[in-house]
Write a protein that holds these residues in place. Structure first.
Motif, PDB file in Angstrom:
ATOM      1  N   THR A 146       1.703  21.831  10.047  1.00  0.00           N
ATOM      2  CA  THR A 146       2.938  21.706   9.250  1.00  0.00           C
ATOM      3  C   THR A 146       3.801  22.951   9.402  1.00  0.00           C
ATOM      4  O   THR A 146       5.030  22.862   9.473  1.00  0.00           O
ATOM      5  N   GLU A 147       3.175  24.113   9.454  1.00  0.00           N
ATOM      6  CA  GLU A 147       3.917  25.354   9.690  1.00  0.00           C
ATOM      7  C   GLU A 147       4.695  25.265  11.001  1.00  0.00           C
ATOM      8  O   GLU A 147       5.879  25.621  11.060  1.00  0.00           O
ATOM      9  N   LEU A 148       4.036  24.799  12.046  1.00  0.00           N
ATOM     10  CA  LEU A 148       4.686  24.684  13.356  1.00  0.00           C
ATOM     11  C   LEU A 148       5.834  23.673  13.318  1.00  0.00           C
ATOM     12  O   LEU A 148       6.912  23.923  13.867  1.00  0.00           O
ATOM     13  N   PHE A 149       5.584  22.546  12.665  1.00  0.00           N
ATOM     14  CA  PHE A 149       6.615  21.502  12.568  1.00  0.00           C
ATOM     15  C   PHE A 149       7.833  22.029  11.817  1.00  0.00           C
ATOM     16  O   PHE A 149       8.980  21.791  12.222  1.00  0.00           O
ATOM     17  N   LEU A 150       7.593  22.756  10.743  1.00  0.00           N
ATOM     18  CA  LEU A 150       8.694  23.319   9.948  1.00  0.00           C
ATOM     19  C   LEU A 150       9.456  24.371  10.745  1.00  0.00           C
ATOM     20  O   LEU A 150      10.699  24.403  10.718  1.00  0.00           O
ATOM     21  N   ALA A 151       8.724  25.215  11.471  1.00  0.00           N
ATOM     22  CA  ALA A 151       9.368  26.274  12.253  1.00  0.00           C
ATOM     23  C   ALA A 151      10.257  25.706  13.344  1.00  0.00           C
ATOM     24  O   ALA A 151      11.276  26.313  13.726  1.00  0.00           O
ATOM     25  N   GLU A 152       9.904  24.527  13.861  1.00  0.00           N
ATOM     26  CA  GLU A 152      10.671  23.903  14.938  1.00  0.00           C
ATOM     27  C   GLU A 152      11.730  22.924  14.414  1.00  0.00           C
ATOM     28  O   GLU A 152      12.465  22.327  15.206  1.00  0.00           O
ATOM     29  N   SER A 153      11.826  22.779  13.097  1.00  0.00           N
ATOM     30  CA  SER A 153      12.712  21.767  12.508  1.00  0.00           C
ATOM     31  C   SER A 153      14.180  22.166  12.504  1.00  0.00           C
ATOM     32  O   SER A 153      15.060  21.316  12.368  1.00  0.00           O
ATOM     33  N   ILE A 197      11.150  26.413   1.120  1.00  0.00           N
ATOM     34  CA  ILE A 197      10.010  27.308   0.880  1.00  0.00           C
ATOM     35  C   ILE A 197       8.736  26.458   0.906  1.00  0.00           C
ATOM     36  O   ILE A 197       8.609  25.506   0.123  1.00  0.00           O
ATOM     37  N   PHE A 198       7.818  26.803   1.792  1.00  0.00           N
ATOM     38  CA  PHE A 198       6.609  26.004   1.987  1.00  0.00           C
ATOM     39  C   PHE A 198       5.357  26.844   1.745  1.00  0.00           C
ATOM     40  O   PHE A 198       5.292  28.013   2.156  1.00  0.00           O
ATOM     41  N   PHE A 199       4.374  26.235   1.091  1.00  0.00           N
ATOM     42  CA  PHE A 199       3.106  26.924   0.839  1.00  0.00           C
ATOM     43  C   PHE A 199       2.038  26.449   1.811  1.00  0.00           C
ATOM     44  O   PHE A 199       1.692  25.274   1.854  1.00  0.00           O
ATOM     45  N   SER A 200       1.533  27.395   2.578  1.00  0.00           N
ATOM     46  CA  SER A 200       0.422  27.133   3.478  1.00  0.00           C
ATOM     47  C   SER A 200      -0.824  27.824   2.910  1.00  0.00           C
ATOM     48  O   SER A 200      -0.925  28.024   1.698  1.00  0.00           O
ATOM     49  N   ILE A 240      -4.211  21.029   9.109  1.00  0.00           N
ATOM     50  CA  ILE A 240      -2.977  20.322   8.744  1.00  0.00           C
ATOM     51  C   ILE A 240      -1.902  21.307   8.302  1.00  0.00           C
ATOM     52  O   ILE A 240      -0.720  21.162   8.653  1.00  0.00           O
ATOM     53  N   LYS A 241      -2.289  22.327   7.533  1.00  0.00           N
ATOM     54  CA  LYS A 241      -1.325  23.350   7.121  1.00  0.00           C
ATOM     55  C   LYS A 241      -0.750  24.070   8.344  1.00  0.00           C
ATOM     56  O   LYS A 241       0.455  24.338   8.409  1.00  0.00           O
ATOM     57  N   ARG A 242      -1.620  24.394   9.311  1.00  0.00           N
ATOM     58  CA  ARG A 242      -1.154  25.070  10.528  1.00  0.00           C
ATOM     59  C   ARG A 242      -0.138  24.196  11.274  1.00  0.00           C
ATOM     60  O   ARG A 242       0.920  24.689  11.701  1.00  0.00           O
TER      61      ARG A 242
END
Length: 327
Positions: free
Chosen positions: A128-135, A106-109, A124-126
């Motif tokens: 990180t969202e992309l990095f997490l979605a592709e992880s 669970i990540f807070f943007s 940076i939040k944006r």
């Protein structure tokens, strides 16, 4: 289920820890200082020393962990930069979660992060969202707009104490109490429909700074001393602070005023969010109720202090009168 909470000593993180413990989860908190996090241990959480900016500490902290709730972010007073904490640190945490085969992340943007590429924290939040979605992790991204807790220092206390209330821009924000934000974070762990999705997490309506100040004035019976700060002055201050490495965090935080200067409200429709999470809208606190409770406590305390002060004066006066009679 064992949850690792990152950023557990922060305004939001501590509410998430409290909520998760109350709901019966095994809670582990990644902390930099055991002394500073002692209250979490008293609540029943397990403390493990570590830092997302020190990747070597993450693997031991994740042993036996099922899910991560990540509420970590750089503070303006931190010695580490926003990039170091909110990008390098978050990437390290996500990579460690992949290695540990964590079931839920669970990540807070921040709401609207994709709209402000020139604001460091938002960009940076944006990313990180992309990095997490592709992880490949089973993630949920929550996007609050602002927390009610911050309004006390920004508006309520200055109004009460007759100090300047700084105003920049005309954007309105749908604030939410961190206790209510924590409800969504913990609930996401058990609701399958939240998996691999992003959700706005905002209050029932957006408030402008002027509206909040007016409300504080009515509650306190005092007139606020409003100081309007031109966006140009903020930009100049930010540029100046960028000359000094120790003030980079403050400079990057000041960049957030660019969001306020647009005049666009930070809010979103929450109807589907309430449905998916199975949370009743009526259970979410309002800004009016939050500030009313604060001012009620403060005004009651001030009356008690005035009573004690007057009582001491009466006792002192009575003693002085007795002395005069004796002599």
């Amino acid at each position: 289920m064992t949850i690792l909470i990152v950023g557990a000593t922060g305004t939001l993180g501590r509410q998430i820890a409290r909520r998760a413990l109350d709901e019966g989860y095994q809670v582990r908190c990644l902390v930099r200082s055991v002394r500073r996090a002692a209250f979490l241990k008293e609540w029943g959480a397990e403390l493990v020393v570590g830092n997302i900016c020190n990747p070597d500490t993450l693997a031991p902290a994740l042993e036996g962990v099922t899910a991560i709730i990540d509420a970590a972010t750089a503070r303006a007073t931190d010695s580490l930069s926003i990039k170091k904490v909110d990008w390098d640190g978050q990437v390290a945490l996500i990579q460690a979660a992949i290695e540990a085969k964590i079931d839920r992340f669970i990540f807070f943007s921040i709401l609207g992060a994709e709209n402000y590429p020139n604001v460091p924290l938002m960009e940076i939040k944006r990313c990180t969202e992309l990095f997490l979605a592709e992880s490949g992790l089973n993630y949920t991204i929550l996007r609050p707009a602002g927390f009610m807790q911050g309004l006390i220092g920004q508006y309520a206390i200055p109004t009460l104490e007759g100090q300047p209330v700084w105003m920049t821009g005309e954007s309105s924000i749908a604030y939410m109490d961190t206790q209510d934000v924590a409800k969504f974070a913990v609930k996401a762990l058990s609701v399958k429909e939240t998996e691999r999705r992003s959700f706005p997490i905002v209050g029932n309506r957006a408030w402008s700074g002027k509206e909040i100040i007016s409300f504080c004035e009515r509650q306190s019976g005092k007139e606020a001393k409003i100081t309007n700060v031109p966006i140009g002055a903020i930009r100049l201050m930010r540029q100046t602070l960028r000359f000094f490495e120790w003030s980079w965090n403050s400079a990057d935080r000041l960049a957030f005023t660019e969001v306020l200067a647009t005049g666009k409200p930070l809010t979103a429709d929450m109807e589907e969010v309430y449905r998916v999470f199975g949370i009743e809208q009526q259970s979410i606190g309002t800004l009016e109720a939050y500030l009313q409770e604060y001012f009620s406590r403060i005004m009651r305390k001030l009356k008690e202090l005035d009573y004690e002060k007057n009582k001491q004066k009466e006792v002192k006066s009575s003693k002085q009168k007795r002395k005069k009679v004796m002599f």
